[in-house]
Design a protein around this motif. Structure first.
Motif, PDB file in Angstrom:
ATOM      1  N   GLU A  32     -43.517 -95.127  -2.865  1.00  0.00           N
ATOM      2  CA  GLU A  32     -42.630 -95.345  -4.018  1.00  0.00           C
ATOM      3  C   GLU A  32     -41.576 -96.420  -3.744  1.00  0.00           C
ATOM      4  O   GLU A  32     -40.733 -96.689  -4.593  1.00  0.00           O
ATOM      5  N   THR A  33     -41.635 -97.011  -2.552  1.00  0.00           N
ATOM      6  CA  THR A  33     -40.667 -98.035  -2.124  1.00  0.00           C
ATOM      7  C   THR A  33     -39.224 -97.540  -2.310  1.00  0.00           C
ATOM      8  O   THR A  33     -38.425 -98.112  -3.051  1.00  0.00           O
ATOM      9  N   ILE A  34     -38.913 -96.448  -1.632  1.00  0.00           N
ATOM     10  CA  ILE A  34     -37.551 -95.909  -1.669  1.00  0.00           C
ATOM     11  C   ILE A  34     -36.885 -96.208  -0.324  1.00  0.00           C
ATOM     12  O   ILE A  34     -37.462 -95.943   0.738  1.00  0.00           O
ATOM     13  N   THR A  35     -35.683 -96.747  -0.387  1.00  0.00           N
ATOM     14  CA  THR A  35     -35.016 -97.211   0.835  1.00  0.00           C
ATOM     15  C   THR A  35     -34.088 -96.130   1.420  1.00  0.00           C
ATOM     16  O   THR A  35     -33.715 -95.177   0.731  1.00  0.00           O
ATOM     17  N   GLU A  36     -33.723 -96.367   2.674  1.00  0.00           N
ATOM     18  CA  GLU A  36     -32.790 -95.449   3.333  1.00  0.00           C
ATOM     19  C   GLU A  36     -31.441 -95.445   2.608  1.00  0.00           C
ATOM     20  O   GLU A  36     -30.775 -94.410   2.516  1.00  0.00           O
ATOM     21  N   GLY A  37     -31.063 -96.594   2.056  1.00  0.00           N
ATOM     22  CA  GLY A  37     -29.802 -96.678   1.305  1.00  0.00           C
ATOM     23  C   GLY A  37     -29.792 -95.695   0.145  1.00  0.00           C
ATOM     24  O   GLY A  37     -28.786 -95.015  -0.107  1.00  0.00           O
ATOM     25  N   GLU A  38     -30.918 -95.597  -0.559  1.00  0.00           N
ATOM     26  CA  GLU A  38     -30.976 -94.672  -1.699  1.00  0.00           C
ATOM     27  C   GLU A  38     -30.916 -93.208  -1.250  1.00  0.00           C
ATOM     28  O   GLU A  38     -30.315 -92.362  -1.910  1.00  0.00           O
TER      29      GLU A  38
ATOM     30  N   TRP B 147     -11.498 -86.504 -18.619  1.00  0.00           N
ATOM     31  CA  TRP B 147     -12.863 -86.089 -18.289  1.00  0.00           C
ATOM     32  C   TRP B 147     -13.651 -87.298 -17.793  1.00  0.00           C
ATOM     33  O   TRP B 147     -13.628 -88.361 -18.413  1.00  0.00           O
ATOM     34  N   LYS B 148     -14.323 -87.143 -16.642  1.00  0.00           N
ATOM     35  CA  LYS B 148     -15.030 -88.290 -16.063  1.00  0.00           C
ATOM     36  C   LYS B 148     -16.531 -88.164 -16.338  1.00  0.00           C
ATOM     37  O   LYS B 148     -17.239 -87.473 -15.616  1.00  0.00           O
ATOM     38  N   GLY B 149     -16.970 -88.786 -17.408  1.00  0.00           N
ATOM     39  CA  GLY B 149     -18.389 -88.718 -17.785  1.00  0.00           C
ATOM     40  C   GLY B 149     -19.165 -89.853 -17.145  1.00  0.00           C
ATOM     41  O   GLY B 149     -18.681 -90.538 -16.261  1.00  0.00           O
ATOM     42  N   GLY B 150     -20.410 -90.022 -17.565  1.00  0.00           N
ATOM     43  CA  GLY B 150     -21.231 -91.139 -17.103  1.00  0.00           C
ATOM     44  C   GLY B 150     -21.793 -90.935 -15.710  1.00  0.00           C
ATOM     45  O   GLY B 150     -21.320 -90.086 -14.946  1.00  0.00           O
ATOM     46  N   ARG B 151     -22.817 -91.712 -15.403  1.00  0.00           N
ATOM     47  CA  ARG B 151     -23.470 -91.581 -14.097  1.00  0.00           C
ATOM     48  C   ARG B 151     -24.427 -92.761 -13.966  1.00  0.00           C
ATOM     49  O   ARG B 151     -25.066 -93.151 -14.947  1.00  0.00           O
ATOM     50  N   GLN B 152     -24.482 -93.338 -12.789  1.00  0.00           N
ATOM     51  CA  GLN B 152     -25.440 -94.424 -12.574  1.00  0.00           C
ATOM     52  C   GLN B 152     -26.130 -94.265 -11.234  1.00  0.00           C
ATOM     53  O   GLN B 152     -25.493 -93.880 -10.260  1.00  0.00           O
ATOM     54  N   VAL B 153     -27.425 -94.501 -11.229  1.00  0.00           N
ATOM     55  CA  VAL B 153     -28.203 -94.334 -10.001  1.00  0.00           C
ATOM     56  C   VAL B 153     -28.781 -95.689  -9.616  1.00  0.00           C
ATOM     57  O   VAL B 153     -29.265 -96.414 -10.490  1.00  0.00           O
ATOM     58  N   ILE B 154     -28.717 -96.013  -8.324  1.00  0.00           N
ATOM     59  CA  ILE B 154     -29.340 -97.271  -7.876  1.00  0.00           C
ATOM     60  C   ILE B 154     -30.810 -96.998  -7.586  1.00  0.00           C
ATOM     61  O   ILE B 154     -31.139 -96.181  -6.716  1.00  0.00           O
TER      62      ILE B 154
ATOM     63  N   GLU C 156     -30.451-109.841  -6.679  1.00  0.00           N
ATOM     64  CA  GLU C 156     -29.441-108.789  -6.455  1.00  0.00           C
ATOM     65  C   GLU C 156     -29.804-107.913  -5.259  1.00  0.00           C
ATOM     66  O   GLU C 156     -28.946-107.412  -4.540  1.00  0.00           O
ATOM     67  N   ARG C 157     -31.110-107.748  -5.057  1.00  0.00           N
ATOM     68  CA  ARG C 157     -31.547-106.927  -3.909  1.00  0.00           C
ATOM     69  C   ARG C 157     -31.053-107.516  -2.600  1.00  0.00           C
ATOM     70  O   ARG C 157     -30.608-106.803  -1.705  1.00  0.00           O
ATOM     71  N   LYS C 158     -31.157-108.863  -2.521  1.00  0.00           N
ATOM     72  CA  LYS C 158     -30.715-109.530  -1.276  1.00  0.00           C
ATOM     73  C   LYS C 158     -29.242-109.222  -1.030  1.00  0.00           C
ATOM     74  O   LYS C 158     -28.838-108.923   0.097  1.00  0.00           O
ATOM     75  N   ALA C 159     -28.450-109.295  -2.101  1.00  0.00           N
ATOM     76  CA  ALA C 159     -27.010-109.031  -1.957  1.00  0.00           C
ATOM     77  C   ALA C 159     -26.774-107.586  -1.526  1.00  0.00           C
ATOM     78  O   ALA C 159     -25.930-107.309  -0.669  1.00  0.00           O
ATOM     79  N   PHE C 160     -27.567-106.672  -2.075  1.00  0.00           N
ATOM     80  CA  PHE C 160     -27.450-105.258  -1.706  1.00  0.00           C
ATOM     81  C   PHE C 160     -27.684-105.067  -0.212  1.00  0.00           C
ATOM     82  O   PHE C 160     -26.927-104.395   0.473  1.00  0.00           O
ATOM     83  N   VAL C 161     -28.768-105.701   0.267  1.00  0.00           N
ATOM     84  CA  VAL C 161     -29.150-105.522   1.676  1.00  0.00           C
ATOM     85  C   VAL C 161     -28.082-106.133   2.582  1.00  0.00           C
ATOM     86  O   VAL C 161     -27.755-105.584   3.631  1.00  0.00           O
ATOM     87  N   LYS C 162     -27.535-107.271   2.119  1.00  0.00           N
ATOM     88  CA  LYS C 162     -26.487-107.927   2.913  1.00  0.00           C
ATOM     89  C   LYS C 162     -25.268-106.996   3.045  1.00  0.00           C
ATOM     90  O   LYS C 162     -24.692-106.843   4.112  1.00  0.00           O
ATOM     91  N   ASN C 163     -24.938-106.372   1.942  1.00  0.00           N
ATOM     92  CA  ASN C 163     -23.803-105.446   1.912  1.00  0.00           C
ATOM     93  C   ASN C 163     -24.049-104.181   2.712  1.00  0.00           C
ATOM     94  O   ASN C 163     -23.171-103.637   3.363  1.00  0.00           O
ATOM     95  N   ASN C 164     -25.283-103.674   2.576  1.00  0.00           N
ATOM     96  CA  ASN C 164     -25.634-102.409   3.221  1.00  0.00           C
ATOM     97  C   ASN C 164     -27.083-102.485   3.703  1.00  0.00           C
ATOM     98  O   ASN C 164     -28.015-102.291   2.933  1.00  0.00           O
TER      99      ASN C 164
ATOM    100  N   ARG D 180     -33.827 -86.237  -5.995  1.00  0.00           N
ATOM    101  CA  ARG D 180     -32.750 -87.174  -6.303  1.00  0.00           C
ATOM    102  C   ARG D 180     -33.155 -88.626  -6.079  1.00  0.00           C
ATOM    103  O   ARG D 180     -32.855 -89.486  -6.906  1.00  0.00           O
ATOM    104  N   ALA D 181     -33.816 -88.899  -4.951  1.00  0.00           N
ATOM    105  CA  ALA D 181     -34.100 -90.301  -4.618  1.00  0.00           C
ATOM    106  C   ALA D 181     -35.530 -90.704  -4.972  1.00  0.00           C
ATOM    107  O   ALA D 181     -35.831 -91.898  -5.041  1.00  0.00           O
ATOM    108  N   GLY D 182     -36.422 -89.732  -5.153  1.00  0.00           N
ATOM    109  CA  GLY D 182     -37.807 -90.057  -5.517  1.00  0.00           C
ATOM    110  C   GLY D 182     -38.728 -90.223  -4.316  1.00  0.00           C
ATOM    111  O   GLY D 182     -39.890 -90.613  -4.475  1.00  0.00           O
ATOM    112  N   THR D 183     -38.255 -89.922  -3.102  1.00  0.00           N
ATOM    113  CA  THR D 183     -39.111 -89.988  -1.919  1.00  0.00           C
ATOM    114  C   THR D 183     -40.224 -88.933  -2.028  1.00  0.00           C
ATOM    115  O   THR D 183     -40.002 -87.852  -2.578  1.00  0.00           O
TER     116      THR D 183
END
Ligand code: FAD
Length: 480
Positions: free
Chosen positions: A400-406, A365-372, A381-389, A426-429
């Motif tokens: 609400e400062t919600i990004t396109e990535g979210e 069973w695959k439980g758990g859940r995490q939201v960025i 960490e934000r800088k690394a996120f933006v660099k990655n995506n 889901r994203a809070g936009t």
């Protein structure tokens, strides 16, 4: 043939789907709307009630406190926004002060911890903006606030990840029983299941009546709200209830998980269970009652009014029973139904098992859940996120400062949103001061691009609420 078909993907149906998803059975979750949490679950006061309010020995009395603890545990496990704020019930006169003793005693019998009755002065010491006329108050430290639709969604997402089949836009229109199964007619065809669970909220009496004679009658009861902008600052840190009456818990001033304030709900019996209109009369009543509790409250900071409909009924409790062999009602789930949902689901699972449903635990069973939540991530960490995506470097919802990535991440979840409000849940936009006025069109474009859909088909919210009219050329869609 499915083992279990659940009718209704509100918090009750989602909590049961989540619970059953850990067993080796096939589960179907049927929902008439285009998403999870489209009924009472998305329009309520969002309170994790402590449990002093329901009468002991009722289902509500037994399940509220268990649900309260399970809610906090699930919020941690599934990364659902919540905050343990505590709550006050305040008294303005001797009659209301005496009622606090009754609530206190009920709470103790129901298993609440930390309840305390304090003087008006002590309450004001802890919450300086409370009315100077308050003479006493009941403090309940276990109460809190939650993101109610995220709670239902999180459970549904984990359920779907573990094999539950979610069928949106599928309205149940008829049910017939055979010796060892039920045949379920829907607007999208025919399904068969050994066990059927009715979690249809304000429609739960109609679903019940498809298999048995009437046992209860839903009395749809609307509650209207103001949502206040967070610019008004911290009016109160905790939830403030009026002294309850037979009509309900009364008007509440409550912080939200996003630091806004909710004030409401009133209580009005209505005929049409889908009628979520807001009325001048109710809003005036709510404003006056809320100012009585917190005189400095200013409703000019209102950014939205909305209404939810309670599945109140002619029995003063949840209706939880096997109505027919293999047919379980989780019906008339009124307040504290949001808080009680995990406990209702646990009880339903035990009842289904006792009725013969064979339950063996899944090995994987695959439980758990995490939201960025990008704005909550430390700067480095934000800088690394933006660099990655780089999509995380593009803010779409400015309030609400919600990004396109979210937004794109939300569109790729187990139950992808199909509407602008589905993305919001889901994203809070669109949750901020402009309520989607600026970001709505951008969200629509992103949905069209990611889901390769014609922008004309994209809805604001429920089915039929398309935003755009006109014609689109094929090449416009490709570039949207
Ligand atoms: C104004 C208000 C304030 C409240 N405040 C609180 C609070 O602060 N704390 C708390 O604990 N509780 C609160 N509640 C109660 C709580 O919101 C509800 O008890 C809970 O959300 C009920 O969940 P549900 O899944 O049973 O029903 P719902 O969320 O209504 O879900 C039922 C689902 O069934 C679907 N459905 C209906 N008919 C069919 C059909 N024929 N076929 C397929 N699907 C169907 C509907 O579309 C809906 O999605 C409040 C309720 C209201 C209205």
């Amino acid at each position: 043939m499915h083992d279990v078909a659940i009718i209704g993907a509100g918090v009750t149906g989602c909590a049961l789907a989540y619970t059953l998803s850990s067993y080796e059975i096939s589960v179907l979750l049927l929902e008439k709307e285009n998403d999870v949490a489209m009924g009472a679950t998305r329009a309520n006061t969002a309170i994790i009630h402590a449990g002093f309010d329901p009468e002991p020995h009722s289902f509500m009395g037994k399940l509220n406190v268990e649900g309260n603890r399970a809610c906090y545990a699930l919020c941690e496990a599934l990364d659902v926004e919540h905050r343990r704020t505590g709550s006050w019930v305040v008294a303005f006169d001797k009659e209301q002060r005496d009622a606090l003793d009754v609530l206190h005693q009920q709470g103790i019998e129901n298993g609440c911890k930390g309840l305390e009755i304090v003087s008006g002065d002590e309450a004001r010491k802890r919450e300086p903006n409370l009315s100077s006329e308050i003479i006493g108050a009941l403090w309940a430290p276990e109460a809190g606030v939650i993101n109610p639709w995220e709670f239902a969604l999180a459970m549904a997402e984990v359920a779907v990840r573990n094999g539950v089949r979610f069928m949106p836009n599928t309205e149940v229109t008829g049910i017939t029983g055979a010796s060892d199964h039920y045949d379920i007619e829907t607007t999208e065809g025919h399904y068969r299941a050994r066990y059927v669970v009715n979690a249809a909220g304000v429609e739960s009496d109609s679903i019940h009546n498809m298999v048995a004679g009437p046992a209860f009658h839903i009395v749809p009861t609307r509650g209207e709200y103001y949502l206040l902008d967070r610019s008004i600052g911290t009016l109160v840190k905790s939830i403030v209830f009026q002294s309850p009456t037979s009509a309900g818990k009364g008007i509440t001033v409550s912080p939200t998980i996003h630091d806004n304030f909710l004030i409401g709900p009133n209580s009005e019996k209505i005929n049409d269970p889908q009628d979520t209109s807001v009325t001048r009369l109710a809003l005036d009543e709510i404003r006056e009652a809320a100012r009585h509790l917190v005189p400095s409250l200013d409703t000019r900071a209102s950014i939205r009014n909305f209404a939810g409909v309670r599945a109140n009924s002619d029995i003063n409790d949840f209706y939880i029973a096997f109505t027919a062999p293999g047919f379980l009602d989780l019906a008339a789930i009124k307040s504290p139904g949001l808080t009680s949902a995990p406990a209702v689901a646990r009880l339903a699972k035990d009842m289904l098992k006792a009725e013969g449903l064979s339950l063996s635990q899944k090995a994987h069973w695959k439980g758990g859940r995490q939201v960025i939540r990008f704005k909550e991530i430390p700067e480095e960490e934000r800088k690394a996120f933006v660099k990655n995506n780089p999509l995380y470097g593009r803010v779409i919802c400015r309030c609400e400062t919600i990004t396109e990535g979210e937004i794109v991440a939300a569109l790729k979840r187990e139950i992808p949103p199909v509407s602008i409000d589905g993305v919001k849940r889901r994203a809070g936009t669109g949750m901020g001061r402009c309520q989607g006025g600026f970001c709505g069109p951008r969200v629509l474009e992103i949905i069209a691009r990611e889901q390769k859909r014609d922008p004309l088909t994209i809805e604001e919210d429920a089915r039929g609420s398309q935003v755009l009219t006109g014609t689109t050329k094929r090449e416009d869609c490709a570039h949207a």
